[in-house]
Design an enzyme around this catalytic site. Structure first.
Site, PDB file in Angstrom:
ATOM      1  N   HIS A   1      50.273   9.095  36.512  1.00 24.88           N
ATOM      2  CA  HIS A   1      48.936   9.321  36.628  1.00 24.88           C
ATOM      3  C   HIS A   1      48.253   8.690  35.539  1.00 24.88           C
ATOM      4  CE1 HIS A   1      49.548  12.198  33.322  1.00 24.88           C
ATOM      5  NE2 HIS A   1      50.521  12.851  33.836  1.00 24.88           N
TER       6      HIS A   1
ATOM      7  N   ASP B   1      52.404  11.598  20.409  1.00 25.09           N
ATOM      8  CA  ASP B   1      53.218  12.400  20.504  1.00 25.09           C
ATOM      9  C   ASP B   1      54.874  11.942  20.353  1.00 25.09           C
ATOM     10  OD1 ASP B   1      53.066  11.377  22.982  1.00 25.09           O
ATOM     11  OD2 ASP B   1      53.286  13.289  23.932  1.00 25.09           O
TER      12      ASP B   1
ATOM     13  N   LYS C   1      41.832  17.042  29.025  1.00 24.86           N
ATOM     14  CA  LYS C   1      43.229  16.100  28.898  1.00 24.86           C
ATOM     15  C   LYS C   1      43.113  15.225  29.876  1.00 24.86           C
ATOM     16  CE  LYS C   1      48.215  16.217  28.835  1.00 24.86           C
ATOM     17  NZ  LYS C   1      49.260  16.995  29.089  1.00 24.86           N
TER      18      LYS C   1
ATOM     19  N   LYS D   1      55.759  20.184  26.049  1.00 27.11           N
ATOM     20  CA  LYS D   1      55.759  21.073  26.883  1.00 27.11           C
ATOM     21  C   LYS D   1      56.063  22.461  26.409  1.00 27.11           C
ATOM     22  CE  LYS D   1      56.134  17.920  29.869  1.00 27.11           C
ATOM     23  NZ  LYS D   1      55.764  16.649  28.980  1.00 27.11           N
TER      24      LYS D   1
ATOM     25  N   THR E   1      59.828  12.188  36.862  1.00 25.30           N
ATOM     26  CA  THR E   1      59.750  13.571  37.200  1.00 25.30           C
ATOM     27  C   THR E   1      58.751  13.911  38.549  1.00 25.30           C
ATOM     28  OG1 THR E   1      57.945  13.618  35.674  1.00 25.30           O
ATOM     29  CG2 THR E   1      60.023  14.326  34.984  1.00 25.30           C
TER      30      THR E   1
ATOM     31  N   GLN F   1      66.671   9.232  23.446  1.00 26.75           N
ATOM     32  CA  GLN F   1      65.731   8.121  23.497  1.00 26.75           C
ATOM     33  C   GLN F   1      65.820   7.193  22.103  1.00 26.75           C
ATOM     34  OE1 GLN F   1      61.623  10.003  23.812  1.00 26.75           O
ATOM     35  NE2 GLN F   1      60.702   8.157  22.629  1.00 26.75           N
TER      36      GLN F   1
ATOM     37  N   HIS G   1      49.069   8.036  32.076  1.00 32.72           N
ATOM     38  CA  HIS G   1      50.111   7.013  31.512  1.00 32.72           C
ATOM     39  C   HIS G   1      49.520   5.833  31.372  1.00 32.72           C
ATOM     40  CE1 HIS G   1      52.818  10.036  33.813  1.00 32.72           C
ATOM     41  NE2 HIS G   1      53.371   9.837  32.776  1.00 32.72           N
TER      42      HIS G   1
ATOM     43  N   LYS H   1      43.602  14.740  34.397  1.00 30.77           N
ATOM     44  CA  LYS H   1      43.713  16.117  34.662  1.00 30.77           C
ATOM     45  C   LYS H   1      42.161  16.686  35.393  1.00 30.77           C
ATOM     46  CE  LYS H   1      48.066  17.095  34.069  1.00 30.77           C
ATOM     47  NZ  LYS H   1      49.301  17.245  34.935  1.00 30.77           N
ATOM     48  N   THR H   2      42.184  17.234  36.476  1.00 30.92           N
ATOM     49  CA  THR H   2      41.082  17.467  37.203  1.00 30.92           C
ATOM     50  C   THR H   2      41.311  19.053  37.802  1.00 30.92           C
ATOM     51  OG1 THR H   2      41.324  16.685  39.249  1.00 30.92           O
ATOM     52  CG2 THR H   2      40.537  15.381  37.685  1.00 30.92           C
TER      53      THR H   2
ATOM     54  N   ARG I   1      61.481  21.702  32.125  1.00 26.39           N
ATOM     55  CA  ARG I   1      61.159  20.968  33.345  1.00 26.39           C
ATOM     56  C   ARG I   1      62.324  21.397  34.497  1.00 26.39           C
ATOM     57  NH1 ARG I   1      59.768  15.059  31.296  1.00 26.39           N
ATOM     58  NH2 ARG I   1      57.476  15.103  31.261  1.00 26.39           N
TER      59      ARG I   1
END
Length: 418
Positions: free
Chosen positions: A50, A201, A236, A87, A45, A180, A53, A239-240, A91
């Site tokens: 990041h 998840d 999380k 989500k 995507t 999947q 992962h 993330k910043t 997306r």
């Protein structure tokens, strides 16, 4: 199960990677006697993965180190659908060209963690578009769709959350879990892959694959999930305030990556050392006992080891030294993050608020105002209290740059370009 026979599960357990196992005893016995082929899927995507992962990537690395074979499954096909897990909304759909470009960019990070090649335990990278793009709709539904209960699919958290909030869940996304599951079956048939790993998840999706393999093909498949990592304060992972912590160096410098780990909360240092470095567990236990000011030294160890794994030891040491120069000496280092600005902007004056945003130190000009008001912003190590300040040529240091700082730990150099 409190103890494992296989090196693979024993190491995962000791370092905190295991959240759920489909059949712990069977998988442990299998991993202790044979070479396990396992996969994790990564959708395309964006142009980079990041830090969020990293758990999956490190699980594949541990798998290979224990003598087993990793498959990196790139979601060239499933990216066209979009995973609804976690989500709140659909997306944006990407073109084939965008997906291909993202995939090529993402691949570069994996080479740091896995050994690819043709030997029995070398990693391979596979694109699920190879089979998903070839599917014929009616035959696929007849052969595989009949094994899925809509009642059960509606009970999965990824679906329930969207429906409970009365947010749209497209039929396209609803198909994701079927695709999947089919990926798992296809990898089992093509490569003898018997284990899928992923975040907690993904548990429902992975179990779907196990059941589909059993019902449609008589396959014996397994699942391992890891916990979804949050910081001790509940934030999380990855993330910043200024955005995602990217793995690709062209999207986040080794210095900024080092800084992300250096800013780890005290309570998370030991846990992150186990998960994201390869320091021995007894050494990590020793570090975990550090208190007070010594905990900062432990954070530097974490930052340097995690950065070395992704960017190499040389870049990690350069980042550590640049940080030491900036924090302990207040000096300028060539290895600090650098952002180029138009030299003409300094002739007429470049607003500090916009410069802080451009440098990635804040997310918005309103955030910049708050930081200036709170006394957190410095220009060339001098605190700034005027949000209307403009940067001009006179602000250039003898090195020909302007040093912007947010707090004590974040520094960026503005460098004029002609």
């Amino acid at each position: 199960m409190t103890s494992f026979k296989s090196d693979f599960l024993r190491e995962l357990s000791a370092r905190g990677f295991i959240h759920q196992l489909s059949d712990a005893e069977a998988l442990d016995a299998y991993a202790a006697k044979e070479t396990v082929t396992a996969y994790i899927g990564f959708d395309c995507t964006g142009p980079s993965l990041h830090v969020g992962h990293l758990m999956g990537i490190m699980m594949l690395r541990r798998l290979q180190q224990a003598g087993h074979k990793p498959i990196v499954l790139m979601g060239g096909g499933t990216t066209k659908v979009g995973d609804p897990s976690g989500k709140d909304e659909s997306r944006q759909l990407l073109t084939d060209g965008q997906i291909a470009a993202n995939m090529a960019s993402i691949k570069t990070a994996f080479a740091r963690f896995l050994t690819f090649g043709d030997r029995p335990t070398d990693a391979i990278m596979v694109n699920n578009a190879e089979w998903l793009d070839q599917l014929q709709y009616i035959p696929f539904l007849r052969d595989y769709g009949r094994h899925f209960s809509v009642n059960r699919m509606l009970s999965f958290d990824s679906v329930k959350t969207r429906l409970d909030r009365e947010q749209n869940l497209s039929f396209l996304e609803f198909n994701y879990m079927i695709l999947q599951a089919y990926d798992f079956v296809e990898l089992a048939k093509r490569y003898g892959c018997k284990l899928q790993m992923g975040g907690s998840d993904q548990w429902g999706n992975i179990i779907n694959g196990i059941e589909l393999g059993r019902r449609a093909e008589g396959l014996d498949l397994h699942a391992v999930t890891c916990p979804l990592i949050t910081t001790s304060s509940g934030a999380k992972m990855g993330k910043t305030a200024s955005g995602a912590v990217w793995l690709n160096a062209d999207m986040l410098s080794p210095y900024d990556y080092w800084q992300y780990w250096r800013n780890t909360e005290d309570a998370d240092v030991g846990r992150f050392l186990k998960l994201f470095t390869e320091l021995p567990l007894d050494e990590i236990a020793r570090i975990e006992r550090l208190e007070g000011a010594e905990i900062n030294e432990a954070k530097k160890v974490l930052a340097t080891e995690a950065t070395a794994m992704l960017h190499g030891r040389v870049e990690a040491d350069k980042a550590a030294e640049a940080a030491r120069t900036a924090f302990e000496e207040g000096a300028i280092s060539a290895d600090m993050p650098t952002v180029e600005i138009d030299v003409d902007a300094l002739t007429v004056g470049h607003g500090l608020l916009n410069a802080l945003v451009q440098a990635g130190l804040v997310a918005s000009t309103s955030d910049a105002r708050r930081q200036i008001k709170g006394g957190a912003v410095r220009v060339n190590d001098a605190q700034v209290g005027d949000e209307k300040m403009v940067l001009v040529r006179e602000n250039l240091t003898p090195e020909g740059v302007i040093k912007l700082s947010l707090g004590k730990k974040k520094h960026v150099l503005l460098k004029p370009k002609s």
